[in-house]
Design a protein around this motif. Structure first.
Motif, short mmCIF file in Angstrom:
data_model
loop_
_atom_site.label_atom_id
_atom_site.label_comp_id
_atom_site.label_asym_id
_atom_site.label_seq_id
_atom_site.Cartn_x
_atom_site.Cartn_y
_atom_site.Cartn_z
N ILE A 41 0.87 -1.17 0.00
CA ILE A 41 0.00 0.00 0.00
C ILE A 41 0.90 1.23 0.00
CG2 ILE A 41 -1.74 1.30 1.29
CD1 ILE A 41 -2.61 -1.44 2.48
N LYS A 42 0.88 1.97 -1.08
CA LYS A 42 1.81 3.09 -1.28
C LYS A 42 1.60 4.20 -0.26
CE LYS A 42 4.71 5.84 -3.53
NZ LYS A 42 6.16 5.62 -3.43
N ILE A 43 2.71 4.72 0.26
CA ILE A 43 2.70 5.87 1.17
C ILE A 43 3.22 7.08 0.40
CG2 ILE A 43 3.55 6.80 3.36
CD1 ILE A 43 4.26 3.83 4.09
N ASP A 44 2.44 8.15 0.38
CA ASP A 44 2.90 9.37 -0.29
C ASP A 44 2.26 10.57 0.40
OD1 ASP A 44 4.35 10.37 -2.92
OD2 ASP A 44 2.52 11.57 -2.67
N PRO A 45 3.03 11.62 0.66
CA PRO A 45 2.51 12.77 1.40
C PRO A 45 1.60 13.69 0.58
CG PRO A 45 4.78 13.19 0.78
CD PRO A 45 4.48 11.76 0.39
N THR A 46 1.62 13.58 -0.76
CA THR A 46 0.77 14.44 -1.57
C THR A 46 -0.69 14.15 -1.23
OG1 THR A 46 2.41 14.31 -3.34
CG2 THR A 46 0.25 15.23 -3.90
N ALA A 47 -1.39 15.15 -0.78
CA ALA A 47 -2.75 14.90 -0.27
C ALA A 47 -3.70 15.99 -0.72
CB ALA A 47 -2.73 14.78 1.24
N THR A 48 -3.97 16.08 -2.01
CA THR A 48 -4.98 17.04 -2.45
C THR A 48 -6.34 16.66 -1.88
OG1 THR A 48 -5.30 15.75 -4.48
CG2 THR A 48 -3.79 17.63 -4.59
N ILE A 49 -6.58 15.36 -1.72
CA ILE A 49 -7.80 14.88 -1.06
C ILE A 49 -7.44 14.22 0.27
CG2 ILE A 49 -9.74 13.27 -1.23
CD1 ILE A 49 -9.77 13.76 -4.24
N ALA A 50 -6.61 13.20 0.23
CA ALA A 50 -6.11 12.52 1.43
C ALA A 50 -4.84 11.78 1.03
CB ALA A 50 -7.15 11.57 2.00
N PRO A 51 -3.94 11.46 1.98
CA PRO A 51 -2.72 10.72 1.64
C PRO A 51 -3.06 9.40 0.94
CG PRO A 51 -2.58 11.59 3.86
CD PRO A 51 -3.99 11.82 3.41
#
Length: 368
Positions: A41-51
């Motif tokens: 399950i990919k972790i990424d801080p970009t959160a225009t909606i949610a991480p």
């Protein structure tokens, strides 16, 4: 004796892929069940909606998912672990650990580690004496700075060292404080993990990649599955495919489709050539394009309707006004003369956007 070939229609191939990624009508019951199937399950801080890790799980589990469930599975129950930018099921840890210990770095990373041998020893000594701890709590005693053309690291060399040590199992992530990773000594974290042989571990991971993909090109660099599963052909495709044999046995037990809004870093979207070949969908992430060159938006979320990628959601969570602001739902051009969205499907997409907003705890606002 030649290997038998399973002949699939394009629709069957798409259904295999959708079901393997838990995007059909049969939703998983919880975080661990989802992770066991997906493998990562990919972790990424970009959160225009949610991480990404949150939207990936919501798109599978739906209303039954709460963000605290992921934290509990990782930090309390230890049924998932974090490695290489993903949360993964602990059942795959023996295979991943074997591959970590056999990992060989490229020349640039090897040279940097050799030049920073004392720094490496300092970091491990600090973890051994005082871990678990944040990277910010470890002094930077590096002798040589890492060349940072890509801009992924700042001037502090500790995060870079910890990442490299984690790739070979010498350091491990044991939790998070907000978005900051908590580190410990690998030999302490992995002390009771059974050991697999390097090649056996590779076979386990290839088998699981195919299970998570359902179907993959036989020699895909994006989804390397080796000789796992069974050989297949797909109607209208010249590629040779590997297919999950267990999934083939239940292909006729179709629970039906649904609408799913996918984070751009969702595993379903990772293998771009497969997306185009099976779904006729060319997904371009415009996050790194200049604004003037963007066609659909900075961080659009593809919308899957059944087994078709039918639209792209351009939306953003306005945290100040506490709204989910929908700029556009871009309906994609028809492929194979299939209408992308009819009136009923449009209502279903709107309902899924509303469900997403309610899960976030905010109303939907349509941008003018």
């Amino acid at each position: 004796m030649s290997e038998p070939v399973h002949h699939l229609t394009r629709e069957q191939a798409r259904r295999l892929a959708v079901r393997a990624q838990l995007l059909d009508a049969a939703r998983p019951g919880d975080v661990v069940e989802a992770a066991e199937q997906l493998g990562a399950i990919k972790i990424d801080p970009t959160a225009t909606i949610a991480p990404s890790e949150q939207t990936i799980l919501f798109s599978r589990i739906g209303w039954g998912y709460e963000p605290g469930q992921l934290t509990a599975a990782v930090e309390r129950d230890r049924l998932l672990f974090e490695y290489d930018g993903h949360f993964r099921p602990v059942t795959l840890l023996p295979a991943h650990l074997a591959r970590m210990r056999g990992r060989v770095f490229r020349a640039q990373a090897t040279q940097w580690l050799e030049a920073n041998a004392r720094f490496r020893a300092d970091v491990l000594a600090r973890l051994r004496a005082e871990g678990p701890m944040l990277a910010a709590q470890i002094p930077d005693t590096s002798q040589v700075a890492h060349r940072n053309e890509a801009g992924w690291y700042g001037s502090n060399q500790v995060p870079r060292m910890l990442d490299l040590l984690s790739y070979v199992g010498e350091a491990a992530i044991v939790g998070r404080e907000g978005r900051q990773r908590v580190w410990d000594l690998g030999e302490r974290v992995y002390a009771d993990v059974p050991v697999l042989g390097y090649d056996d571990a590779g076979a386990v991971l290839e088998e699981h990649r195919l299970q998570a993909a359902g179907i993959a090109r036989q020699k895909s660099p994006w989804t390397p599955v080796g000789t796992a599963g069974a050989l297949a052909s797909v109607e209208g495709s010249a590629w040779r495919w590997r297919v999950d044999a267990a999934a083939l046995d239940t292909l006729d037990d179709d629970p039906g489709g649904r609408v799913a809004i996918l984070n751009p870093y969702d595993g379903m979207l990772f293998d771009r050539p497969r997306l185009k070949e099976l779904f006729g969908f060319e997904f371009v992430l415009e996050q790194f394009k200049p604004k003037a060159q963007r066609r659909f938006g900075y961080f659009v979320h593809p919308i899957l309707v059944g087994d078709r990628f039918a639209a792209l959601l351009d939306a953003e969570l306005d945290k100040k006004k506490e709204n989910l602001v929908v700029t556009a739902v871009h309906e994609l051009d028809p492929v194979d003369d299939v209408l992308r969205l009819d009136d009923e499907e449009r209502e279903m997409v709107d309902a899924e956007i509303s469900d997403l907003a309610e899960w976030l705890g905010v109303p939907v606002v349509r941008a003018r």
